[in-house]
Write an enzyme that holds these catalytic residues in place. Structure first.
Site, PDB file in Angstrom:
ATOM      1  N   SER A 233     -53.980  -9.415  21.712  1.00 54.56           N
ATOM      2  CA  SER A 233     -54.855  -8.233  21.752  1.00 54.56           C
ATOM      3  C   SER A 233     -56.219  -8.519  21.120  1.00 54.56           C
ATOM      4  O   SER A 233     -57.259  -8.126  21.672  1.00 54.56           O
ATOM      5  CB  SER A 233     -54.189  -7.020  21.099  1.00 54.56           C
ATOM      6  OG  SER A 233     -53.674  -7.342  19.839  1.00 54.56           O
ATOM      7  N   HIS A 263     -45.712  -9.188  23.056  1.00 51.62           N
ATOM      8  CA  HIS A 263     -46.628  -8.817  21.964  1.00 51.62           C
ATOM      9  C   HIS A 263     -46.162  -7.465  21.412  1.00 51.62           C
ATOM     10  O   HIS A 263     -45.056  -7.359  20.910  1.00 51.62           O
ATOM     11  CB  HIS A 263     -48.053  -8.813  22.527  1.00 51.62           C
ATOM     12  CG  HIS A 263     -49.154  -8.753  21.511  1.00 51.62           C
ATOM     13  ND1 HIS A 263     -48.970  -8.972  20.180  1.00 51.62           N
ATOM     14  CD2 HIS A 263     -50.481  -8.483  21.650  1.00 51.62           C
ATOM     15  CE1 HIS A 263     -50.120  -8.845  19.533  1.00 51.62           C
ATOM     16  NE2 HIS A 263     -51.057  -8.538  20.402  1.00 51.62           N
ATOM     17  N   ARG A 318     -44.587  -7.725   6.232  1.00 50.56           N
ATOM     18  CA  ARG A 318     -44.632  -6.367   6.793  1.00 50.56           C
ATOM     19  C   ARG A 318     -43.202  -5.835   6.973  1.00 50.56           C
ATOM     20  O   ARG A 318     -42.941  -4.656   6.783  1.00 50.56           O
ATOM     21  CB  ARG A 318     -45.413  -6.364   8.117  1.00 50.56           C
ATOM     22  CG  ARG A 318     -46.861  -6.851   7.933  1.00 50.56           C
ATOM     23  CD  ARG A 318     -47.554  -7.089   9.256  1.00 50.56           C
ATOM     24  NE  ARG A 318     -46.865  -8.090  10.060  1.00 50.56           N
ATOM     25  CZ  ARG A 318     -47.131  -8.344  11.335  1.00 50.56           C
ATOM     26  NH1 ARG A 318     -48.083  -7.649  11.944  1.00 50.56           N
ATOM     27  NH2 ARG A 318     -46.472  -9.274  11.995  1.00 50.56           N
ATOM     28  N   ASP A 364     -41.245  -6.184  13.566  1.00 53.15           N
ATOM     29  CA  ASP A 364     -40.625  -5.237  14.489  1.00 53.15           C
ATOM     30  C   ASP A 364     -39.163  -4.956  14.175  1.00 53.15           C
ATOM     31  O   ASP A 364     -38.570  -4.048  14.751  1.00 53.15           O
ATOM     32  CB  ASP A 364     -40.743  -5.774  15.925  1.00 53.15           C
ATOM     33  CG  ASP A 364     -42.191  -5.876  16.361  1.00 53.15           C
ATOM     34  OD1 ASP A 364     -42.985  -5.028  15.938  1.00 53.15           O
ATOM     35  OD2 ASP A 364     -42.523  -6.814  17.108  1.00 53.15           O
TER      36      ASP A 364
HETATM   37  N1  HAX Z   1     -33.180 -15.371  18.780  1.00 50.91           N
HETATM   38  C1  HAX Z   1     -32.676 -16.397  19.497  1.00 50.91           C
HETATM   39  N2  HAX Z   1     -33.354 -17.504  19.783  1.00 50.91           N
HETATM   40  C2  HAX Z   1     -34.578 -17.613  19.262  1.00 50.91           C
HETATM   41  C3  HAX Z   1     -35.155 -16.611  18.479  1.00 50.91           C
HETATM   42  C4  HAX Z   1     -34.402 -15.437  18.243  1.00 50.91           C
HETATM   43  N3  HAX Z   1     -34.878 -14.409  17.552  1.00 50.91           N
HETATM   44  N4  HAX Z   1     -36.395 -16.972  18.111  1.00 50.91           N
HETATM   45  C5  HAX Z   1     -36.595 -18.191  18.664  1.00 50.91           C
HETATM   46  N5  HAX Z   1     -35.488 -18.559  19.368  1.00 50.91           N
HETATM   47  C6  HAX Z   1     -35.352 -19.741  20.192  1.00 50.91           C
HETATM   48  C7  HAX Z   1     -36.403 -19.707  21.279  1.00 50.91           C
HETATM   49  O1  HAX Z   1     -35.999 -18.842  22.367  1.00 50.91           O
HETATM   50  C8  HAX Z   1     -36.516 -21.144  21.665  1.00 50.91           C
HETATM   51  O2  HAX Z   1     -35.435 -21.471  22.492  1.00 50.91           O
HETATM   52  P1  HAX Z   1     -35.624 -22.480  23.750  1.00 50.91           P
HETATM   53  O3  HAX Z   1     -35.999 -23.784  23.113  1.00 50.91           O
HETATM   54  O4  HAX Z   1     -34.307 -22.448  24.410  1.00 50.91           O
HETATM   55  O5  HAX Z   1     -36.738 -21.907  24.584  1.00 50.91           O
HETATM   56  C9  HAX Z   1     -36.310 -21.840  20.325  1.00 50.91           C
HETATM   57  O6  HAX Z   1     -35.640 -20.889  19.480  1.00 50.91           O
HETATM   58  C10 HAX Z   1     -37.611 -22.256  19.643  1.00 50.91           C
HETATM   59  O7  HAX Z   1     -38.491 -21.125  19.605  1.00 50.91           O
HETATM   60  P2  HAX Z   1     -39.480 -20.908  18.366  1.00 50.91           P
HETATM   61  O8  HAX Z   1     -40.443 -22.046  18.360  1.00 50.91           O
HETATM   62  O9  HAX Z   1     -38.696 -20.674  17.128  1.00 50.91           O
HETATM   63  O10 HAX Z   1     -40.171 -19.524  18.694  1.00 50.91           O
HETATM   64  P3  HAX Z   1     -41.491 -19.256  19.551  1.00 50.91           P
HETATM   65  O11 HAX Z   1     -42.673 -19.519  18.671  1.00 50.91           O
HETATM   66  O12 HAX Z   1     -41.435 -19.957  20.849  1.00 50.91           O
HETATM   67  O13 HAX Z   1     -41.349 -17.710  19.831  1.00 50.91           O
HETATM   68  C11 HAX Z   1     -40.837 -15.446  19.301  1.00 50.91           C
HETATM   69  C12 HAX Z   1     -41.545 -16.737  18.838  1.00 50.91           C
HETATM   70  C13 HAX Z   1     -41.195 -14.313  18.354  1.00 50.91           C
HETATM   71  C14 HAX Z   1     -41.286 -15.061  20.724  1.00 50.91           C
HETATM   72  C15 HAX Z   1     -39.300 -15.709  19.272  1.00 50.91           C
HETATM   73  O14 HAX Z   1     -38.896 -15.984  17.954  1.00 50.91           O
HETATM   74  C16 HAX Z   1     -38.497 -14.544  19.830  1.00 50.91           C
HETATM   75  O15 HAX Z   1     -38.278 -14.477  21.041  1.00 50.91           O
HETATM   76  N6  HAX Z   1     -38.019 -13.618  18.939  1.00 50.91           N
HETATM   77  C17 HAX Z   1     -37.295 -12.459  19.397  1.00 50.91           C
HETATM   78  C18 HAX Z   1     -38.239 -11.407  19.974  1.00 50.91           C
HETATM   79  C19 HAX Z   1     -39.125 -10.757  18.896  1.00 50.91           C
HETATM   80  O16 HAX Z   1     -38.665 -10.416  17.826  1.00 50.91           O
HETATM   81  N7  HAX Z   1     -40.421 -10.567  19.187  1.00 50.91           N
HETATM   82  C20 HAX Z   1     -41.342  -9.928  18.245  1.00 50.91           C
HETATM   83  C21 HAX Z   1     -42.349 -10.898  17.676  1.00 50.91           C
HETATM   84  C22 HAX Z   1     -43.233 -10.240  16.626  1.00 50.91           C
HETATM   85  C23 HAX Z   1     -44.616  -9.985  17.157  1.00 50.91           C
HETATM   86  O17 HAX Z   1     -45.408 -10.891  17.277  1.00 50.91           O
HETATM   87  N8  HAX Z   1     -44.902  -8.726  17.491  1.00 50.91           N
HETATM   88  O18 HAX Z   1     -46.135  -8.384  17.991  1.00 50.91           O
END
Ligand code: HAX
Length: 427
Positions: A233, A263, A318, A364
């Site tokens: 954003s 996001h 947070r 979140d």
């Molecule tokens: N549950 C299960 N697996 C997870 C995970 C979780 N909460 N977080 C990361 N992983 C996995 C990833 O899917 C990835 O798997 P693959 O190699 O099979 O693709 C692996 O662990 C490595 O990922 P990472 O490097 O730790 O995480 P990223 O930087 O790629 O992604 C995310 C960060 C927040 C998108 C990720 O942790 C996630 O999907 N979390 C769950 C959704 C979530 O809570 N989103 C809110 C984020 C907060 C925010 O920014 N809000 O605006």
């Protein structure tokens, strides 16, 4: 807004000179290398932007102008805005003036409501918020100043005026959208005796403006206000603003990015998940049940919403703020108890699973359960709440960028063929 404007004017000369000198003296200094992974991976980890309002580090999380976010949770969003934009805490007079400015335009003109009322009833609340902002673009003082030939050195003054009008109205618009979209009855007009947060809580219809829900909203608006310059954003708004589009265009663009599930929309997914856990176990699961359930999800290659972060490597401060609020005020609420239990169980399971780089909860994981507790149960609206808060950061950044004469954003893009050629040449 004499005090805020005066403060910025006081700071401006030195800041402009610094930027000019840095570009002139140090423009050739290397800050890192670009590799093919940056080009293929959404530029993650690539340094390419300036943002002074806040920083996010893997071990400390969010700090606004070097103040850790946890030190700001008892203050108001107005104070946070002043800190974001000037780097200083407001004194009593500056704060009172700013609170007055945030109230000054809180009544939204009819033409905006007419547009929102004409929208299809299945429009997402984020689409309604973004549309409302775009509708008001006709009132932009910045655009009028640009069209009138105002010197670019002075355009930021009109930007500040636009920003204060917009921030003054955005909470009224958001609350109006909530009541319209979810059939809550007539819109509730803003009051003149409440601050920005209390008024927002009051206009949503869940508060008399002086209760715990208003306190939660105050903290919510502070916690989501900014998160550095590289998130979708902030970056989208910055790019649009860099074309000298006014803040109505730029914030709308930023909020359109916030509406994405990777996001800002993540917060609604998190609460959905918590509710599904509660429903499946007909209440709060035992530690064993929850552990098994989390493993089941991971084995199905599903993520655990609310855990992990692209930058953070510790519990998001947070989250800590929301969690503490919940422990203090909502400890008897079963939905919050599920959140609390997840905090105790999920990181251990994610660590054992070994994939997630960061097993700790993000912002979140808890926010939705608290809104839910106070009766704000429509998750589709949660990203709008996030957007009202994030407007503080995006608006601070756009005023500073115009004041500092930041140039148009124009990274270079290459074709896949060119990428392969460059990889071949440099391998
Ligand atoms: N549950 C299960 N697996 C997870 C995970 C979780 N909460 N977080 C990361 N992983 C996995 C990833 O899917 C990835 O798997 P693959 O190699 O099979 O693709 C692996 O662990 C490595 O990922 P990472 O490097 O730790 O995480 P990223 O930087 O790629 O992604 C995310 C960060 C927040 C998108 C990720 O942790 C996630 O999907 N979390 C769950 C959704 C979530 O809570 N989103 C809110 C984020 C907060 C925010 O920014 N809000 O605006």
């Amino acid at each position: 807004m004499n005090l805020l404007r005066g403060k910025l004017e006081e700071q401006l000369g030195a800041m402009r000179a610094e930027r000019k000198d840095l570009a002139k003296e140090s423009g050739e200094v290397k800050l890192g290398d670009v590799n093919a992974g940056h080009v293929l991976g959404g530029m993650r980890g690539l340094t390419g932007l300036l943002c002074d309002t806040s920083t996010v580090t893997p071990t400390e999380g969010l700090a606004i102008r070097n103040t850790p976010i946890l030190d700001l949770t008892t203050g108001s969003p107005e104070e946070t805005f002043y800190l974001l934009i000037t780097g200083e805490r407001p004194d009593e007079a500056a704060l009172s003036e700013l609170q007055g400015a945030f109230r000054a335009h809180s009544s939204v003109p009819h033409y905006v409501w007419n547009v929102l009322e004409a929208m299809p009833s299945d429009s997402h609340p984020m689409v309604m918020l973004s549309t409302a902002l775009m509708t008001m673009e006709r009132e932009s003082k910045f655009r009028a100043a640009y069209d009138a030939g105002t010197s670019k050195d002075e355009l930021w003054v009109a930007m500040l005026e636009d920003v204060l009008l917009l921030l003054s109205r955005i909470s009224t618009i958001a609350a109006g959208i909530y009541r319209m979209k979810f059939n809550k009855g007539e819109r509730i007009a803003p009051r003149t005796d409440l601050d920005w947060s209390a008024n927002f809580a009051y206009m949503l219809g869940h508060s008399d403006g002086n209760d715990q829900f208003a306190d939660l909203i105050r903290m919510y608006l502070v916690l989501h206000s900014d998160h550095g310059g590289g998130n979708v954003s902030a970056f989208a708004a910055h790019t649009v603003g860099s074309a000298l589009s006014d803040v109505f265009y730029a914030l709308s663009a930023g909020l359109n990015g916030l509406a994405g599930p990777l996001h800002g929309l993540a917060n609604q997914e998190c609460l959905k998940f918590v509710l599904s856990v509660h429903e499946r176990f007909n209440g709060v699961p035992s530690d064993k049940q929850l552990t098994e359930f989390i493993w089941e999800r991971l084995n199905n290659r599903q993520v655990i919403p609310g855990f992990g972060h692209a930058v953070l490597r510790v519990t998001d401060p947070r989250f800590t703020a929301f969690h503490n609020f919940g422990l203090q005020h909502c400890a008897g609420d079963e939905i919050f108890q599920v959140v609390d239990k997840m905090f105790n169980i999920v990181p251990k399971v994610l660590q054992e699973h070994g994939k997630a780089t960061n097993p700790w909860p993000n912002v979140d994981a808890a926010s939705g359960s608290l809104l839910y507790h106070y009766g704000l149960k429509e998750f589709e609206f949660y990203t709008v709440m996030f957007g009202v808060s994030r407007a503080l950061g995006i608006c601070s950044q756009i005023v500073l960028n115009r004041a500092l004469l930041s140039p148009i954003v124009r990274p270079k893009a290459i074709t896949t063929a060119k990428l392969k050629e460059m990889i071949g040449a440099n391998a």
